[in-house]
Design a protein around this motif. Structure first.
Motif, mmCIF file in Angstrom:
data_model
loop_
_atom_site.group_PDB
_atom_site.id
_atom_site.type_symbol
_atom_site.label_atom_id
_atom_site.label_comp_id
_atom_site.label_asym_id
_atom_site.label_seq_id
_atom_site.Cartn_x
_atom_site.Cartn_y
_atom_site.Cartn_z
ATOM 1 N N SER A 97 0.812 -1.221 0.000
ATOM 2 C CA SER A 97 0.000 0.000 0.000
ATOM 3 C C SER A 97 0.843 1.267 0.000
ATOM 4 C CB SER A 97 -0.922 0.007 1.226
ATOM 5 O OG SER A 97 -1.780 -1.110 1.229
ATOM 6 N N LEU A 98 2.111 1.155 0.417
ATOM 7 C CA LEU A 98 2.952 2.343 0.596
ATOM 8 C C LEU A 98 4.063 2.495 -0.439
ATOM 9 C CD1 LEU A 98 3.091 2.151 4.454
ATOM 10 C CD2 LEU A 98 2.423 4.205 3.194
ATOM 11 N N LEU A 99 4.338 1.476 -1.240
ATOM 12 C CA LEU A 99 5.443 1.581 -2.189
ATOM 13 C C LEU A 99 5.243 2.704 -3.207
ATOM 14 C CD1 LEU A 99 6.652 -2.028 -3.115
ATOM 15 C CD2 LEU A 99 7.738 -0.334 -1.645
ATOM 16 N N SER A 115 13.886 2.581 -3.365
ATOM 17 C CA SER A 115 14.049 3.675 -2.388
ATOM 18 C C SER A 115 12.716 4.190 -1.871
ATOM 19 C CB SER A 115 14.860 4.825 -3.006
ATOM 20 O OG SER A 115 14.241 5.281 -4.205
ATOM 21 N N PRO A 116 11.847 3.292 -1.360
ATOM 22 C CA PRO A 116 10.562 3.748 -0.815
ATOM 23 C C PRO A 116 10.792 4.629 0.414
ATOM 24 C CG PRO A 116 10.954 1.469 -0.208
ATOM 25 C CD PRO A 116 12.042 1.837 -1.170
ATOM 26 N N ARG A 117 9.964 5.649 0.581
ATOM 27 C CA ARG A 117 10.158 6.602 1.686
ATOM 28 C C ARG A 117 9.538 6.128 2.992
ATOM 29 N NH1 ARG A 117 10.801 12.457 -0.283
ATOM 30 N NH2 ARG A 117 9.688 13.012 1.631
ATOM 31 N N PHE A 118 8.345 5.542 2.909
ATOM 32 C CA PHE A 118 7.612 5.129 4.110
ATOM 33 C C PHE A 118 7.528 6.292 5.106
ATOM 34 C CE2 PHE A 118 9.464 0.746 3.054
ATOM 35 C CZ PHE A 118 8.346 0.379 2.325
ATOM 36 N N ASP A 119 7.130 7.459 4.611
ATOM 37 C CA ASP A 119 6.995 8.631 5.486
ATOM 38 C C ASP A 119 5.940 8.375 6.556
ATOM 39 O OD1 ASP A 119 8.906 10.030 4.104
ATOM 40 O OD2 ASP A 119 7.478 11.161 2.882
#
Length: 427
Positions: free
Chosen positions: A67-69, A125-129
């Motif tokens: 869901s976050l990529l 390089s996913p952020r996963f903020d």
């Protein structure tokens, strides 16, 4: 069902389709169909792992990663990342099954460079903020709370628990209300590091792109992934032995029934016989025995059907039905009756001939878009089928004899059913 002219035409077109095994300079392999009929590129890919790689106490980590990529990567925050996708009409999505972590890319040919670059960024390089994590967590929890009172969701979740006990397949891929608040950024990054790697990567591409150009795009997109994943081994498992029945009381107007049992794995010789005979018992359309006997002839259920489900480490058959509370018992009894009957007698020759005709035609018609063809080619790789299986499929279906179908029916249904019933107690 006779094979229609359109099905025959589609079959001829697919038979003439050249499926290439493309290997990039750095060793990234893909099954590729070059198709210049539309200016699109469809890609499906998967790596081994999926929800089985979630921590035991945190089911749903893979779901949250998926869901976050595409919620920001590198120097692009979520808003900017989505603006770039939207500006070029690029479709990018991810999702876990029990066995695999999957991805999907759709793009116009003219936007391929940017599309593949955005996919590369999402994977590497996913952020996963924190803000994105909390927003997606809140949305996921809302769905889980709804599912906690939805009879179909309750029945499906309980069925997996009954079938697989403490095996990873028993855990819900989407997580639980209890696990979701515990999932943090470290869990997401750890999952990506352990699961998304080149050693189990399978790719299928269909579209208007030169093979040399595609090779370079695949290298740039996947080439920097870790060479090997660190997945935890998952043991083989056989679903619990039937018969078993579980009743879960819930004050809802319609009673839901989920039923099933141990299946036949895709690699086994009896699989195609099982696939054909399962269509006869509970497959799509109004001609299956369950549809005719449970719904049409007796009016017991609003819906009823069944399908085979196969995973890397197990296999099941799973069916669903919905009915009035005062007819739930009768519905379950009729389903069990039809299961016993086909297990003991098998199908008729006419039923077998009709099922084979339907399955041959529907297979071809199901591959009428680039996206569907890419998805099928990916599934064939995951199932360890030969690259020319599309051409062989109809011959494999046709080779199923009546004795094969009867043997598969006895094996599938001879022990009875695992049944989960959710609804009001009959008065």
């Amino acid at each position: 069902m006779p094979t229609s002219a359109s099905a025959r035409s589609t079959a001829k077109a697919l038979a003439a389709t050249e499926i290439q095994r493309l290997v990039s300079p750095s060793g990234i392999e893909a099954w590729f169909v070059q198709d210049a009929s539309v200016p699109l590129i469809a890609m499906e890919f998967a790596v081994s792992g999926g929800a089985t790689q979630d921590p035991t106490d945190k089911p749903g980590v893979g779901h949250m990663v998926a869901s976050l990529l595409n919620e920001g990567s590198g120097d692009l925050d979520s808003k900017t990342f989505h603006e770039r996708l939207d500006r070029r009409a690029i479709e990018l999505s991810f999702g876990p099954t029990h066995d695999h972590f999957c991805g999907s890319l759709r793009t116009l040919e003219e936007n391929k460079e940017e599309a593949f670059d955005l996919l590369r960024m999402a994977l590497t390089s996913p952020r996963f903020d924190a803000a994105d994590l909390e927003r997606v967590r809140a949305s996921t929890l809302a769905v889980l709370r709804y599912d906690s009172t939805n009879p179909s969701s309750i029945a499906d979740r309980k069925f997996l628990e009954v079938a697989f006990h403490d095996h990873p397949f028993a855990r819900p891929t989407g997580g639980t209300i209890q696990s979701m608040p515990k999932i943090g950024v470290a869990d997401l990054k750890g999952y990506v590091r352990r699961v998304i790697a080149k050693d189990t990567l399978k790719i299928a591409v269909v579209g208007n792109v030169d093979p040399q150009v595609l090779s370079k795009l695949l290298d740039r997109t996947f080439g920097s992934l870790p060479a090997k994943g660190e997945s935890t081994p998952v043991p083989d498992v056989v679903a619990a032995k039937p018969p078993q029945r579980v009743f879960i009381p819930l004050d809802v107007p319609q009673t839901v029934v989920t039923f099933g049992g141990p299946g036949i794995r895709r690699s086994e010789p009896d699989f195609m016989a099982a696939y054909v005979v399962n269509h006869i018992l509970g497959g799509a359309g109004p001609t299956s025995r369950l549809f005719l006997e449970v719904r049409e002839n007796r009016g017991l259920a609003y819906s009823v059907g069944e399908q085979l489900v196969w995973m890397d480490r197990s296999a099941m058959f799973v069916g669903h039905s919905g009915t009035r509370t005062d007819r739930a018992g009768e519905t379950v009894e009729e389903i069990e009756k039809q299961v016993r009957r086909i297990a003991e007698e098998g199908p008729t020759q006419q039923e077998l001939d009709n099922a084979k005709s339907y399955l041959k035609g529907s297979q071809m018609l199901a591959l009428n878009t680039s996206s569907k063809l890419a998805g099928t080619l990916l599934q064939h790789q995951l199932d360890k089928l030969p690259i020319d299986y599309i051409e062989k499929h109809n011959a494999v279906v046709e080779s199923v004899a009546l004795g094969d179908a009867k043997r598969a029916a006895r094996r599938l249904w001879g022990q009875g059913l695992l049944t989960v019933v959710v609804g009001r107690s009959p008065s």
